[in-house]
Structure formats: structure tokens, C-alpha cells
Motif scaffolding. Structure first.
Motif, short mmCIF file in Angstrom:
data_model
loop_
_atom_site.label_atom_id
_atom_site.label_comp_id
_atom_site.label_asym_id
_atom_site.label_seq_id
_atom_site.Cartn_x
_atom_site.Cartn_y
_atom_site.Cartn_z
N PHE A 60 0.82 -1.27 0.11
CA PHE A 60 0.09 0.07 -0.10
C PHE A 60 0.85 1.25 -0.02
O PHE A 60 1.55 1.40 0.77
CB PHE A 60 -0.85 0.00 1.21
CG PHE A 60 -1.57 1.35 1.69
CD1 PHE A 60 -2.89 1.55 0.65
CD2 PHE A 60 -1.21 2.12 2.34
CE1 PHE A 60 -3.56 2.58 0.87
CE2 PHE A 60 -2.33 3.26 2.59
CZ PHE A 60 -3.09 3.48 1.67
N MET A 61 0.67 2.19 -1.16
CA MET A 61 1.51 3.23 -1.08
C MET A 61 0.64 4.73 -0.83
O MET A 61 -0.21 4.93 -1.71
CB MET A 61 2.01 3.64 -2.30
CG MET A 61 3.03 2.40 -2.84
SD MET A 61 3.67 2.52 -4.71
CE MET A 61 2.20 1.88 -5.46
N PRO A 62 0.68 5.04 0.45
CA PRO A 62 -0.15 6.03 0.89
C PRO A 62 0.30 7.37 0.45
O PRO A 62 1.47 7.53 0.23
CB PRO A 62 0.02 6.13 2.59
CG PRO A 62 1.38 5.61 2.47
CD PRO A 62 1.72 4.69 1.49
N PHE A 63 -1.06 8.40 0.33
CA PHE A 63 -0.29 9.72 -0.06
C PHE A 63 0.46 10.10 1.30
O PHE A 63 0.09 10.13 2.41
CB PHE A 63 -1.57 10.66 0.10
CG PHE A 63 -1.37 12.14 -0.04
CD1 PHE A 63 -0.71 12.91 -0.88
CD2 PHE A 63 -1.73 12.81 1.31
CE1 PHE A 63 -0.45 14.19 -0.56
CE2 PHE A 63 -1.31 14.22 1.47
CZ PHE A 63 -0.80 14.76 0.37
N THR A 64 1.68 10.85 0.72
CA THR A 64 2.67 11.31 1.92
C THR A 64 3.09 12.62 1.72
O THR A 64 3.47 13.18 0.36
CB THR A 64 3.86 10.40 1.77
OG1 THR A 64 3.44 9.16 1.73
CG2 THR A 64 4.91 10.70 2.83
#
Length: 921
Positions: free
Chosen positions: A876-880
Motif C-alpha cells: 500500500f502506497m499512501p499519500f505522503t
């Protein structure tokens, strides 16, 4: 001699004959077309009523002398084959397909031998002896079976010639050369049958064959004929000039001119002329340049007055590009030329039908399955689509995604019983003769649908008739022979014979723009002339020409070679220039390619022998090309557009529509304002968006039983058991009846299984590592109203979220992507320009999900991000949000406020009536 047209001069001479001679006069011209012009010249000069003399072409005159009918080339080929079958043993017999390969060339040689009145046995014995010498060996005979058969072929040539000649003559038929030979044999009989006042006028000839020379000299010798040539005296006086090659010989050799002057020489070539030699790339470029020249002539008022304008096509295939390039003002338009029938829509339709049915048979003998592309090509053909109500059938094929269509299923798709539909798609399972009869019925049916009022309809009927004629000739052949060749052989026979068929266009020649081939221009004079394809290999046509008779034998026996052919083209070329005032000579500047070649030697010759009064220019011209390939599209926002935007605001702007606007506002306009969908097509190979739909739906159905439950390893194991079956169901649902068991689609099926399987493995690993996962929603539809003082009215933001879960107590919104996304694509350092940067559109999209779901989050921390199936190792690649000292992944109120400000700015741009939709390039 004045510079009136040659036919005008002929008319003047004819009207000087006394009444008795005029009543028995027959004027013989090289072709039929000149007859109309000569009659018009006579009419313009007449001041009284008279009976016109008989005006015929040389072919008609020769045919009348011979008493035979000239056979059609295709008809002759079939007749020759019947004779060949009767005179050949069964062990040596070739199929028609093999026979036609050499028979067409042999008939052409028979033609030449007869037209030049040569002894056929002498020629054939000569050829046989040459062949024997070529295969002679000092060490004795070492001939293979193939060589022996080859030598037998040469021995049989006299047999074929005499047998064919004899059979045709018995039936009162003949090929062209045979008719010429018979006409010479009948000269004495024809002379005895002449009436006292019979008189012949031969006008405008150049390259006569031996038979024509014998006939004309015969009537000149007995004092009942005149012959009028058309040549410039300066060209005739030049002993090295090819244009006068034949006429110089007649002047020096014919006994008739031993005590007579060679009359009818003009001095028109030296008069003022504007000659423009124009080079341009490719044939299409020539068509465009010719169209521009005609447009300029129209603007100057040249066309439509008494001035005569013609376009001479050095290459017949240039006709269709030229017609498209001509300006709309170019009317009336008259085409007089032969055009290869194989390039016309009816012949193309028949070829496509052969491919359709042969592919169906080859694919599955029992089921008779059609390939969808073959079916759609037939249904969309311009001779079929207007008359067969095929829209429902086409829509069904596309909607159901049929790649291969069983015959029964295709028949059931027809909206209602249609005779043409049946003739197109009924099985070809009753042999070649039944197929030909079906094709004949199809063409007859199409004829009933076509009108005949417009020029286009008349041209279509001429094309249809040519195809119908050939099909019926094939029917006659198969009925006589009772042959049972397979359909593949029938297709090859159709292809071979269609290459011999030609459509003759005959227009109204007395007014308007004339378009014609080189041979059709004989005897005619024009004020303005455009000649295309002035390249070696086209003008002149080069050294090509199939023949079994070698060059040196032709030279020895007096048969024409490429030298004589070049001289014929030279004469036609200079005759076209003789009385013209404005001349445009177009050639292809490209020296390589299918339609390329060196600049014609005639152009160099024109430049070298330029006369004092010739204004000659040479230029390289390109067809007009706009400086800008296309203008950037701008669409202003009208009242109706603004009203539509308000409707969208009430229903909801989706995150994907907003990112679509960022990518290209014009696409947004088409999709959301005009509601134009992309054209649906059959997906022979599964498209990426289709694959994505299948993966999304598969995960939704696999996880549905476990909503609002703590995911366990047992649950994941249950999902893993059902992966194959669920993906197969989704393929069938989404891809419908498309083929998924082989080829690229089987690979796509396996890719989908792998993506879903890897995702489940990733979930299992997370659970085993201690993650607590509760799936709250799948494919969840949510929305939220955006209000802001700057906005003209509240705007709804809504869309579908792929997955919402609680993970370790934190709310996570997940967007699946089948394409590759990397973690850096989800990282943001600065909010500036976010709504203009297409590389960061995914951030704009996932934050919209956080904005929509903020209210029902019940105060939990929210993460939004992407799972990329092509980059599952990143999980999972979250908004950062990248801050100087920390990476923030939780969507805070501050982040949402910054995002909301950018969202409002973007919506203000969309809703601003002063800002048009402007295309991005």
C-alpha cells in the motif's frame, strides 16, 4: 497550315469532296472517341444539311473486312483452355490455374505474329531450335524430366496456334491478330464488292502494324483512298526523332509516295507555348498539384469558356486520387479511359467474400465459423452497408465481443430475412458452380438497389456490370467443363481473370474538363493540358512486356520491341504538345519506391530542343501543407455549456473527471459536456481497462463474504480457492463471448490470476505479521457537497472507492491500479501547481476520496493511497506529505483544507464562462 485542331482540318477537307464522293465516304480513325469530336467539327463548319459520311474506328473497319467477331480476352482464355484440354493427354494436363499463367502471354504472341503477317511455323520452329541449343550438351543428353517437359512445350506451340486458329475461324470468332490476318486475306474479295463511289479516308494514324500497312496501301494503290497524317514538319525532318520514326519510314518506303508529296505536315510545334515542368514527391503529390492547377484555371475563367482543358494520366491508378484532389468547381467532368476492374468495389467485395468463406472452411470444416473482421468488412462495404440493415448485427458482434462467429449464430443476428444477407453468408458447401451462381445472384440483387441518376451511380453500375460479366463467364466455363476444383482454386481463377478485366469510362467529350489515358488522347487537341507521371517506366512505359519471343528474334522478324513502343509514346507526347498553349508536365521527384522512377527522357528532350517561342520553366513544387498541422482547439462556454456544467455539479464531479480535465480539457468537454463515448469495437485481445475491470470485480466478489469481519488466514485461504473460478466468471461477464482459451487472451487470463493471487499472498503475509484488517466497504459509492464562498453554487464531489478498511484501528481508503505506480508518485512536497501537473494527478484523485469520506470517518485517522498490481512489492502506497523533518501519511484537517483550496481553484476554472475549453498538446 493554320493551327486549327487536326480534326477541324479533316472536317474542312471532307466538306470539299463532291456530293457523289461524300455519299460513299468512310472515314477511318484510330479510336472511337475521336468520332464525336470530328462530328462536332463537321457540324460547326456546315452551312447546309448533308448526310454524314460513315465514321468508324480502325478496329471496326478491320473486323468488317475479316467477317469475324473479336472475342473478349477472358472468353478467349476459357476457349483456349477447352482446346488445350482436348489436345493434351490426361497425364500432361494442367489445371486452369497453371494454364492461365502462360496462356495469356502466348495469346499475346499469337496476336503479334498475326498482326505482322509472319509465318507462325517459322517463328515457332526458330524458338524451338533456340531452346534445344540452350539445353544441348557435348557429353550427350543429360536432361531431367522437367527439362524434357519444357522442350515438349515448345514443340507444341505450332499445334496450339493452328488448332486455336482453326476452331475460332469455324465459329466466326477470332482474337485481334487473327482478325487482322483474315482481313488482309479478304482484301481482294472486299475490293470486288466495293461500289463505284466507295472511298476511304484514313486519318491520324502513326504506328501501323504490317496488316494495317498492307490494307491502307492496297486501297491507296487502287485509287479509292486518301491518308492524312498529323506530324510537325520539324519533327519529321529530324532523322533521329522517335516521334516521327514510323511516318519517316512510310514517307520513304511506301510506293504511294514515290510520285506524290507527303502532305499534311503542320508547323505548330514552333509556335508560342508556355511549358511548365513540375516535379513533386509521390503520385499523390502529382494529383494534388494537378488539382491546384485546375483550381487556378477556374479562377482565371479559363475552364467554362471555349478553351479546351485535359488531364492526361500517364498512370491509370492515379484516377481516384486525382478525383479527390480536384476542386468542387471542376464540373462538368468527363472521364474517358480504361480502369483496372480489380481495383473497383464489386471486385474487392467478391475477393473479401472468398476470404470470409475460405477462412471459415479452413478454421472448422464442421461448424463453419466466421472471423469477426471478415464479417465486419463485408457488412461495412460501400456496396453492402446502404442496402443491408446490418446495424443490429454489427452492434451485437461488438457488444457480445464475438471474435469467431458460428454460421447459425450470424444468421440469427439478422434483424429480418434479407436476400442479400443470405447471399453473403449462406454456406459455400455445394461446390464452385453453386458459389458462382450465388455471386451472380448477389450482383443482380445489388443492381436492383442501385439508382442510375447521378454520375456516381452510373459509375457504380459500370463497375457492377464488369464484375457480373466476369462471374457469368466463369459460370459458362464451369458448366461446360463440369469441373470440380476446390474453392481455393476458384478464388485463384477469379483473381487471374479479374486482372484481365477492365472498365471503360466514356464521358461527354464536348465540354468541361477531360480526364483520359494516353491512348484515348489520340487525334485530339487541347489548349491547356496537364500530363502526369512523366517518369521512366510510365512515360514511356519501359522495356517491360511479357513474351516468349526473345528480343533478337523480334528484331530479326520485324516484330515491335521496346524501341518501337518508346517511339509510339514519343509520338503521342509530342502530338499532345503540338497545338497546346499551356502545358504542365508533372513527374515524381522520388527515385525510389513503388511508383517512383527517373525523370522521363521526354522532359530532358523538351529542354534540349527548346524552340525560341517556347517559354519553358522548371520547378519543384510540393502539395500545399499547412504551416500548422492543426489549430489548437478552443471551445467557448456558451449558455448551454454552463447549464450542462451546473447539471454535472448537482449529480457530482468524479475524481476521474477532474483528473481528465487536467489531462486535456477538450476530452472533458467531449465526455462530460457532449456525453460522447468512445466508439466500441470488438476486443480481439483484452484491453488494459477490461483487464482492470475484471481484477476489480474479482476482488470485490472474493472479499464480499468477509465484510465487517476480522480477516483471518482461513478467509484468505477460502478466497484463494475460488480465484480461478471467479476470474473465469468475470471474463465471461465482461468479455462476453470473446475467445479466452488461447492466444493473448489466455495470457491475459493468467496475468489476472497472478495479480489476484499475489495480492492475496500479500494480504496473508500482513495478517501473519499481526495486522488486524476489517474491510468496511467494497466498490463503495460516496459523495460530499463542496461549499465555498468563491463558488457560484454548491458542488457535489462523488465517485466509487475500490476498498475502505480498518487496519490496526486506522481508516484506510485503497484505490487499485492495474498499471504501474511507484511510491514517489504519491509524495508531495509543495501544493503549488498540483491541479496542473498531470504527473501528480493520482494525488488529486485519492485526496478526493479522503474529502468525500471525511464526515463518516467518525474521527478516525485516514490514510488514502494506491495498491499497484504491477508493483505489489511496494504494498500500500499512501499519500505522503513531505515536511522538512517528517513524512506525514495521515490526512489531517490542514491537508484537507489545502486540498480543498486547490479543488475550488480547479472548479472555478472549469465553471468560469470566460475560460474556454482549450486543447492540450
Amino acid at each position: 497550315m493554320h493551327s486549327d485542331s487536326f480534326l477541324t482540318q479533316i472536317a474542312e477537307r471532307v466538306l470539299k469532296y463532291d456530293t457523289q464522293t461524300l455519299s460513299g465516304l468512310t472515314i477511318i480513325l484510330p479510336n472511337k472517341r475521336a468520332r464525336v469530336f470530328l462530328i462536332e467539327s463537321l457540324r460547326q463548319q456546315l452551312d447546309r444539311r448533308i448526310f454524314l459520311p460513315k465514321i468508324i474506328s480502325i478496329d471496326e473497319f478491320i473486323t468488317n473486312l475479316s467477317g469475324l467477331r473479336i472475342m473478349d480476352r477472358v472468353e478467349l482464355l476459357f476457349f483456349f483452355y477447352e482446346m488445350y484440354v482436348d489436345s493434351t493427354s490426361e497425364s500432361e494436363l494442367q489445371t486452369f490455374e497453371q494454364f492461365s499463367g502462360w496462356a495469356k502471354t502466348l495469346v499475346q504472341d499469337f496476336n503479334e505474329i498475326d498482326r505482322y503477317l509472319l509465318n507462325p511455323d517459322s517463328i515457332f520452329n526458330y524458338l524451338e531450335a533456340i531452346t534445344e541449343i540452350e539445353h544441348w550438351s557435348v557429353e550427350g543428353p543429360q536432361r531431367t524430366h522437367l527439362i524434357e517437359n519444357y522442350l515438349v512445350f515448345w514443340k507444341k506451340l505450332p499445334v496450339y496456334y493452328h488448332e486455336l486458329y482453326s476452331r475460332l475461324k469455324t465459329l466466326g470468332l477470332g482474337y485481334q491478330g487473327m482478325v487482322y490476318r483474315e482481313s488482309v486475306a479478304n482484301l481482294e474479295i472486299a475490293t470486288e464488292a466495293m461500289k463505284p463511289n466507295d472511298h476511304f479516308l484514313f486519318a491520324g494514324f502513326n504506328a501501323l502494324n504490317a496488316a494495317e500497312e498492307r490494307i491502307i496501301q492496297h486501297f491507296l494503290a487502287i485509287g479509292c483512298a486518301d491518308v492524312f497524317w498529323d506530324i510537325d514538319k520539324s519533327i519529321l525532318a529530324d532523322a533521329a526523332h522517335d516521334a516521327s520514326l514510323f511516318l519517316r519510314r512510310y514517307k520513304n518506303v511506301w510506293p504511294y509516295y514515290s510520285n506524290r508529296t507527303f502532305d499534311w505536315m503542320s508547323d505548330d510545334f514552333s509556335k508560342p507555348k508556355n511549358i511548365r515542368i513540375i516535379g513533386t514527391p509521390k503520385s499523390i503529390g502529382q494529383a494534388r498539384v494537378a488539382g491546384n492547377i485546375i483550381e487556378d484555371l477556374h479562377k482565371s475563367g479559363t475552364i467554362g469558356q471555349s478553351e479546351k482543358v485535359a488531364i492526361i494520366l500517364g498512370e491509370e491508378n492515379l484516377l481516384l486520387p486525382l478525383l479527390h484532389a480536384l476542386p468542387n468547381e471542376a464540373t462538368p467532368l468527363n472521364i474517358t479511359m480504361g480502369y483496372p476492374a480489380k481495383n473497383t468495389p464489386p471486385f474487392i467485395l467478391i475477393s473479401k467474400l472468398f476470404r470470409l468463406h475460405l477462412n471459415a472452411i479452413a478454421r472448422n470444416q464442421d461448424q463453419y465459423v466466421f472471423y469477426y473482421k471478415d464479417v465486419l468488412e463485408i457488412l461495412n462495404h460501400p456496396f453492402i452497408e446502404p442496402f443491408v440493415k446490418a446495424n443490429d448485427c454489427i452492434d451485437t458482434i461488438i457488444d457480445r465481443n464475438y471474435t469467431f462467429i458460428p454460421h447459425k449464430k450470424l444468421v440469427s443476428m439478422a434483424a429480418s430475412p434479407d436476400p442479400v444477407f443470405s447471399l453473403l453468408f449462406d454456406k459455400w458447401d455445394k461446390g464452385p458452380l453453386a458459389v458462382l451462381q450465388r455471386l451472380s445472384s448477389l450482383l443482380t440483387q445489388l443492381k436492383e438497389y442501385l439508382g442510375k441518376d447521378t454520375n456516381a451511380e452510373q459509375i457504380s453500375l459500370a463497375m457492377l456490370y464488369s464484375c457480373y460479366k466476369l462471374i457469368n463467364q466463369l459460370i459458362v466455363h464451369y458448366c461446360k467443363e463440369g469441373r470440380t476444383e476446390n474453392l481455393e482454386t476458384l478464388r485463384n481463377i477469379f483473381k487471374e481473370t479479374s486482372e484481365m478485366a477492365e472498365i471503360s469510362f466514356e464521358g461527354e467529350p464536348l465540354e468541361g474538363l477531360q480526364i483520359m489515358g494516353v491512348l484515348e488522347s489520340r487525334l485530339l487537341d487541347f489548349d491547356h493540358i496537364i500530363i502526369t507521371s512523366m517518369n521512366e517506366g510510365n512515360f514511356p512505359s519501359g522495356k517491360g512486356g511479357n513474351s516468349f519471343i526473345p528480343y533478337d528474334v523480334k528484331r530479326e522478324k520485324g516484330l515491335p520491341t521496346f524501341k518501337e513502343k518508346d517511339a509510339i509514346y514519343s509520338y503521342h507526347f509530342y502530338h499532345l504538345l503540338l497545338r497546346a498553349k499551356n502545358i504542365y508536365l508533372l513527374y515524381n521527384t522520388e527515385s525510389e519506391g513503388i511508383d517512383a522512377g527517373e525523370k522521363s527522357r521526354f522532359l530532358t528532350q523538351i529542354e534540349i530542343e527548346k524552340r525560341p517561342k517556347h517559354n519553358l520553366t522548371h520547378e519543384i513544387r510540393f502539395a500545399p501543407i499547412p504551416l500548422i498541422a492543426s489549430e489548437i482547439m478552443e471551445i467557448p462556454k456558451s449558455e448551454s455549456v454552463m447549464e450542462r456544467l451546473r447539471e454535472i455539479a448537482e449529480v457530482g464531479f468524479s475524481p476521474s473527471s477532474l483528473t481528465g480535465y487536467i489531462r486535456n480539457p477538450i476530452d472533458f468537454y467531449y465526455r462530460k459536456i457532449l456525453r460522447i463515448r468512445e466508439t466500441e469495437e470488438v476486443e480481439e485481445s483484452i484491453a488494459l481497462n477490461t483487464l482492470g475491470t475484471i481484477i476489480h470485480a474479482t476482488l470485490e466478489n472474493l472479499y464480499k463474504p468477509f465484510l465487517n469481519q476480522l480477516l483471518t488466514t482461513a478467509a484468505i485461504a477460502d478466497c484463494q480457492k475460488h480465484v480461478d473460478a471467479e476470474i473465469l466468471d468475470q471474463f465471461r461477464l465482461v468479455y462476453k463471448d470473446g475467445e479466452i482459451k488461447k492466444g493473448k487472451n489466455l495470457l491475459a487470463f493468467e496475468v489476472a490470476k497472478r495479480h489476484v493471487g499475489n495480492f492475496l499472498k500479500m494480504e496473508l503475509a500482513d495478517i501473519e505479521n499481526g495486522d488486524e484488517i476489517i474491510i468496511k466497504e467494497l466498490e463503495f459509492t460516496c459523495s460530499r457537497e463542496l461549499t465555498d464562498p468563491r463558488l457560484p453554487y454548491p458542488i457535489k464531489i462523488g465517485g466509487n472507492v475500490d476498498r475502505i478498511e480498518l487496519r490496526n484501528g486506522k481508516l484506510r481508503i485503497v484505490d487499485y491500479k492495474t498499471g504501474k505506480v511507484e511510491a514517489k508518485d504519491m509524495q508531495l512536497e509543495d501544493w503549488t501547481g498540483l491541479a496542473q501537473d498531470t504527473k501528480r494527478e493520482k494525488i488529486l484523485q485519492v485526496l478526493a476520496y479522503a474529502f468525500m469520506f471525511r464526515d463518516p470517518s467518525q474521527g478516525r485517522e485516514i490514510e488514502v493511497g494506491i495498491v499497484s498490481f504491477k508493483n505489489l512489492k511496494s504494498g500500500f502506497m499512501p499519500f505522503t506529505l513531505l515536511r522538512p523533518d517528517v513524512k506525514e501519511t495521515v490526512v489531517t484537517d490542514e491537508i484537507l483544507q489545502s486540498y480543498q483550496s486547490i479543488l475550488v481553484d480547479l472548479l472555478l476554472e472549469i465553471l468560469n464562462p470566460e475560460i474556454p475549453f482549450r486543447e492540450k498538446v
